[in-house]
Scaffold this motif. Sequence first.
Motif, PDB file in Angstrom:
ATOM      1  N   ASP A 149       1.001  -1.219  -0.013  1.00  0.00           N
ATOM      2  CA  ASP A 149       0.041   0.070  -0.062  1.00  0.00           C
ATOM      3  C   ASP A 149       0.825   1.277  -0.061  1.00  0.00           C
ATOM      4  O   ASP A 149       0.206   2.552  -0.278  1.00  0.00           O
ATOM      5  CB  ASP A 149      -0.940   0.100   1.164  1.00  0.00           C
ATOM      6  N   PHE A 150       2.256   1.221   0.237  1.00  0.00           N
ATOM      7  CA  PHE A 150       3.044   2.369   0.245  1.00  0.00           C
ATOM      8  C   PHE A 150       3.682   2.495  -1.109  1.00  0.00           C
ATOM      9  O   PHE A 150       4.045   1.648  -1.973  1.00  0.00           O
ATOM     10  CB  PHE A 150       4.267   2.150   1.400  1.00  0.00           C
ATOM     11  N   VAL A 151       3.847   3.709  -1.500  1.00  0.00           N
ATOM     12  CA  VAL A 151       4.157   4.102  -2.723  1.00  0.00           C
ATOM     13  C   VAL A 151       5.682   3.701  -3.029  1.00  0.00           C
ATOM     14  O   VAL A 151       6.401   3.840  -2.090  1.00  0.00           O
ATOM     15  CB  VAL A 151       4.053   5.599  -3.185  1.00  0.00           C
ATOM     16  N   GLU A 182       5.584  12.780   2.284  1.00  0.00           N
ATOM     17  CA  GLU A 182       6.313  12.775   1.177  1.00  0.00           C
ATOM     18  C   GLU A 182       6.096  14.313   0.618  1.00  0.00           C
ATOM     19  O   GLU A 182       5.055  15.060   0.691  1.00  0.00           O
ATOM     20  CB  GLU A 182       5.673  11.995   0.070  1.00  0.00           C
ATOM     21  N   ASP A 183       7.254  15.058   0.319  1.00  0.00           N
ATOM     22  CA  ASP A 183       7.279  16.332  -0.237  1.00  0.00           C
ATOM     23  C   ASP A 183       7.714  16.271  -1.625  1.00  0.00           C
ATOM     24  O   ASP A 183       8.663  15.219  -1.840  1.00  0.00           O
ATOM     25  CB  ASP A 183       7.968  17.276   0.766  1.00  0.00           C
ATOM     26  N   ASP A 200      -6.242   7.237   9.553  1.00  0.00           N
ATOM     27  CA  ASP A 200      -6.807   8.402   9.695  1.00  0.00           C
ATOM     28  C   ASP A 200      -5.829   9.484  10.325  1.00  0.00           C
ATOM     29  O   ASP A 200      -5.764  10.424   9.728  1.00  0.00           O
ATOM     30  CB  ASP A 200      -8.094   8.405  10.529  1.00  0.00           C
ATOM     31  N   ASP A 201      -4.909   9.144  11.477  1.00  0.00           N
ATOM     32  CA  ASP A 201      -3.941   9.990  11.566  1.00  0.00           C
ATOM     33  C   ASP A 201      -2.854  10.473  10.475  1.00  0.00           C
ATOM     34  O   ASP A 201      -2.510  11.451  10.152  1.00  0.00           O
ATOM     35  CB  ASP A 201      -3.291   9.471  12.852  1.00  0.00           C
ATOM     36  N   GLN A 202      -2.423   9.278   9.988  1.00  0.00           N
ATOM     37  CA  GLN A 202      -1.483   9.418   8.826  1.00  0.00           C
ATOM     38  C   GLN A 202      -2.238  10.547   7.729  1.00  0.00           C
ATOM     39  O   GLN A 202      -1.424  11.397   7.154  1.00  0.00           O
ATOM     40  CB  GLN A 202      -1.260   8.112   8.063  1.00  0.00           C
ATOM     41  N   LEU A 203      -3.305  10.305   7.301  1.00  0.00           N
ATOM     42  CA  LEU A 203      -3.926  11.112   6.305  1.00  0.00           C
ATOM     43  C   LEU A 203      -3.791  12.812   6.833  1.00  0.00           C
ATOM     44  O   LEU A 203      -3.745  13.588   5.957  1.00  0.00           O
ATOM     45  CB  LEU A 203      -5.426  10.644   5.829  1.00  0.00           C
ATOM     46  N   GLU A 204      -4.406  12.807   8.198  1.00  0.00           N
ATOM     47  CA  GLU A 204      -4.520  14.202   8.747  1.00  0.00           C
ATOM     48  C   GLU A 204      -2.938  14.809   8.547  1.00  0.00           C
ATOM     49  O   GLU A 204      -2.906  15.942   8.370  1.00  0.00           O
ATOM     50  CB  GLU A 204      -4.965  14.054  10.161  1.00  0.00           C
ATOM     51  N   VAL A 262       1.737   8.868   1.646  1.00  0.00           N
ATOM     52  CA  VAL A 262       2.650   7.885   0.980  1.00  0.00           C
ATOM     53  C   VAL A 262       2.108   6.636   1.050  1.00  0.00           C
ATOM     54  O   VAL A 262       2.669   5.649   0.852  1.00  0.00           O
ATOM     55  CB  VAL A 262       3.942   7.681   1.912  1.00  0.00           C
ATOM     56  N   ARG A 263       0.919   6.593   1.257  1.00  0.00           N
ATOM     57  CA  ARG A 263       0.224   5.186   0.659  1.00  0.00           C
ATOM     58  C   ARG A 263      -0.985   5.250  -0.146  1.00  0.00           C
ATOM     59  O   ARG A 263      -1.431   6.296  -0.343  1.00  0.00           O
ATOM     60  CB  ARG A 263      -0.757   5.105   2.208  1.00  0.00           C
TER      61      ARG A 263
END
Length: 420
Positions: free
Chosen positions: A121-123, A143-144, A328-332, A343-344
């Motif tokens: 699931d990670f790019v 990711e930037d 949800d925390d990662q998306l936030e 990154v997913r």
Amino acid sequence: MGTSASYSRRDVLRGAGAVALAGALAACGSNSGRAGAGGISQWYHQYGEKGTQQAAERFAKAYTKANVQIQWTPGDYSQKLATGLLSSSGPDVFENQLNVDLVRAKQIVPLDDIFAAAKSDFVGPAVDANTYDGKLYAIPMIEDMQLLFYRKSLLAKAGVQPPKSIPELIEAAKKLTNKTVKGLFVGNFSRTNGNSVLSALSVWPSGADFLTPDHKVGFHQPGVVQTLQQLRQLFSSGSLLLGAPTDWSDPSAFIQGLTAMQWSGIWAIPQIKAAFGDDFGVAPWPALTATGKPSVPIGTWGAMVSAKSKNVDAAKQFVKWLWIDQTDDQLEWATKYGFHIPVRTSLLAKAAALKSGIGADVATFSQQYAKNSTPPEWTPKMQSAYGDVVTQVVQNGGDAESQLAKAEGLVNVELKRLFG
């Protein structure tokens, strides 16, 4: 995400390679060292985006299996982290970019056992940036990316299309230059530091890379010679902004109308949009020829576990909980504070800001043209050697072939140190 003063996260996106960790620990933030028995100490650098510290503390407080204490570190995070990793008062969990010396010094532990089930699931570029010698040492957090920003109205007035090749970039910059506006800003140049942005941007356009997969020099190629020569032509054309009040990572030169095009990062999008509305676009760095593949540098920081942690397993389980399980925390973390890329793959699909307009372009570029700006094997000494090439050729008009040969010799010394 950016920092409030020194752009430390943005700096590592310059293609400058891994940051050398050195210096003395100066503890600060909400914890002065390890969390103690039954606790976990988690270190962050100081983010510039409002709300990030509060979010990190909220995430930590929600974890029920251990008492997680956050250390929020202003100033030179890399130097403070260096000694922390050598001492008994360092972090259990910390964020950083992976570099080969962290692995060789056995300061961090592999995380494949907690990552394997979620890896698909990670790019890909984010996984590659945190992998060394087949082992993953950091869970990607965010990711930037760097991009070429341009004013749509100025390009239309000059009859210019977003450039798809280096020659087109040179021609566009010339046409966009007038008495008050320069055509392009790719960062300031100095006698001591040259221009670190152009390191990667002189290698990738021809399809070359800094190193090959089998740890050999990859930049000493005819295409790189040609690209360097063309960048010298650009430098000498009078169409580059060479002395802006702030450097490339800050969009001020673009917003103030000093340049029609600027190289910067996606963190600048909110500021630019506030200034120009929809009157701007983004593009990848052009290839050597119009039929080549463009590129965008990406940088990924990851969550790592110190090998000196008193409870490595507990630290790993916390990392898994926060950076793998809590989507949800990662998306936030990626989308609520500034403008960044999850990154997913599953989270990219949920990121509203990436579904249309500039955001959709950013998502497309990240998936099609991403190149790791700081591969783990590319050390500061290697970057210094190649940075001198850019200074001597682009800035000073030196011979590209001889300068590349000199850099190859210096990089080979480093490669021998690392790989024998």
